[in-house]
Design a protein around this motif. Structure first.
Motif, PDB file in Angstrom:
ATOM      1  N   UNK A 157      28.313 -24.798 -16.024  1.00 58.24           N
ATOM      2  CA  UNK A 157      27.263 -24.331 -15.119  1.00 58.24           C
ATOM      3  C   UNK A 157      27.210 -22.810 -15.090  1.00 58.24           C
ATOM      4  N   UNK A 158      28.380 -22.171 -15.064  1.00 62.16           N
ATOM      5  CA  UNK A 158      28.411 -20.716 -15.074  1.00 62.16           C
ATOM      6  C   UNK A 158      27.802 -20.165 -16.357  1.00 62.16           C
ATOM      7  N   UNK A 159      28.101 -20.809 -17.482  1.00 60.12           N
ATOM      8  CA  UNK A 159      27.529 -20.372 -18.750  1.00 60.12           C
ATOM      9  C   UNK A 159      26.016 -20.559 -18.745  1.00 60.12           C
ATOM     10  N   UNK A 160      25.562 -21.680 -18.159  1.00 59.55           N
ATOM     11  CA  UNK A 160      24.121 -21.915 -18.079  1.00 59.55           C
ATOM     12  C   UNK A 160      23.444 -20.885 -17.188  1.00 59.55           C
ATOM     13  N   UNK A 161      24.106 -20.545 -16.069  1.00 57.35           N
ATOM     14  CA  UNK A 161      23.544 -19.520 -15.183  1.00 57.35           C
ATOM     15  C   UNK A 161      23.475 -18.168 -15.886  1.00 57.35           C
TER      16      UNK A 161
END
Length: 422
Positions: A157-161
């Motif tokens: 999720x952090x990478x997607x953000x």
């Protein structure tokens, strides 16, 4: 004497070998003690003060302790990390006393080697026949796989953000390159513009510009390329530079749009055709009359809104103008007007009139041309900056109902001051 298959350990009537069935039956007949000791979860029994009275082999194996290390020597809270012990004292234990049961609490246990074991804990107060609490039974589930999954999910999720932020920054930067950083100063003219992004994640196809041509003349344009994203941005860039170059070659608005039509039709006439709506104007000051003479040519673009100094307002219709880039020889509609002192001309893309009035896209009403005309009549007489400010406020009232980018450009001839009149 002959033996049956059953007697020789062969298959029975149901096809199951007798020795496998015997092993299966033996497993079903495990003692309750064995089921307790080697259950796939940890079991713990404590006195009411939390002192450990019983613990199964599964939990001992997870923690790396011997039974004598814990039973009668340690409290349940001693197995917890510092943070877990604080939570146990302030939340877990009080709730357990009040409710008699608490389940699915995420904690961490200290392993003998110094590592931590993430677990899910469920505790129940067991009572005697008289209803008095006797002991606390706790079930502990190994949450290492779940914690690893949650960690991986959080990382993804952090990478997607981060990727979304990167793309948003890229889209914003690219969008800025498609618009003039500032509008050129035209003597005797008040000019203002605004670009409303429907989504910060995508590059829009709307564009506008105002630039000098030969001495005493200026060109302006405003348009909307079909689609969004990088493909639309490429067409927008080509359109802007083609309009500027064509205007230098021949500033007649109809000729300018004709050249743009030829370029787009030639470049995008394959399986992925691209087109745009656009209005191009040529501005020439008229010192004798005051104000500006304007010639506007339109290729399928929404009509401009003229708000007069006397408080009236109406559209400058250019009927018959065709989309630019679709046909080899598109029809270009042209009109002329005199923009007198106190008059304001508003150019806009269809993101304004096609906005949903109640911020939803399922069957709600569009804002529409009639509402925009009423808006102009209520606003007139006005200035360029006041007009753009009012449009900006209007778009904000629509919220998410604006599902397409919107570009607006207003030009206004200020009234002469008393000193200029004298």
């Amino acid at each position: 004497m002959c033996r049956t298959d059953d007697e020789e350990g062969g298959p029975q009537e149901d096809g199951t070998p007798s020795d496998e069935q015997a092993q299966f039956s033996a497993l079903l007949e495990d003692s309750a003690e064995d089921l307790y000791e080697h259950a796939p979860c940890g079991y713990l029994s404590t006195q009411l003060d939390g002192r450990i009275a019983k613990v199964n082999a599964t939990l001992l194996g997870w923690l790396g302790h011997q039974r004598d290390d814990l039973v009668g020597r340690k409290h349940f809270s001693d197995l917890l990390t510092v943070g877990g012990r604080l939570y146990h004292e302030t939340h877990f234990a009080p709730l357990l006393r009040m409710q008699g049961e608490i389940s699915g609490i995420a904690l961490e246990l200290k392993v003998k080697d110094g590592s931590r074991l993430p677990v899910l804990v469920t505790s129940t107060v067991k009572r005697g026949s008289d209803g008095q609490p006797l002991l606390i039974r706790t079930t502990i589930f190994d949450a290492r796989d779940r914690r690893a999954y949650e960690t991986e999910l959080l990382r993804a999720r952090q990478e997607a953000d981060q990727e979304r932020d990167r793309l948003r920054t890229l889209a914003t930067t690219l969008q800025k390159t498609l618009l003039p950083p500032t509008l050129v100063n035209v003597p005797g003219l008040d000019v203002s513009a605004y670009y409303h992004l429907a989504s910060p994640d995508e590059v829009g196809g709307d564009f506008y510009d105002l630039f000098p041509l030969a001495a005493g003349t200026w060109g302006l344009f405003l348009g909307d390329v079909c689609g969004k994203g990088a493909a639309a941005a490429a067409v927008t860039s080509l359109t802007r530079y083609t309009l500027r170059a064509a205007a230098v070659y021949d500033p007649d608005p109809a000729a300018v749009l004709g050249n743009l039509n030829t370029v787009l039709n030639h470049e995008y006439n394959g399986t992925d055709p691209r087109f745009c709506t656009v209005v191009f104007g040529l501005l020439t000051p008229e010192p004798d009359r005051g104000g500006f003479h304007i010639t506007l040519s339109s290729g399928g673009h929404p009509p401009a809104l003229l708000m007069r100094a006397d408080g009236t307002a109406d559209f400058l219709h250019t009927p018959g103008g065709q989309l630019i880039g679709v046909l080899p020889d598109a029809h270009i509609a042209t009109t002329t007007l005199h923009l007198a002192p106190g008059d304001t001309l508003l150019l806009h893309t269809d993101g304004l009139t096609e906005a949903h009035t109640n911020a939803t896209t399922d069957g709600s009403e569009r804002y529409g041309d009639d509402a925009l005309l009423d808006f102009g009549r209520a606003l007139a007489p006005t200035t360029a900056s006041d007009t753009i400010g009012a449009v900006r406020d209007l778009l904000h009232t629509f919220g998410t109902g604006v599902d397409d980018d919107t570009a607006v450009l207003a030009i206004h001839v200020p009234r002469p001051t008393r000193e200029e009149q004298q």
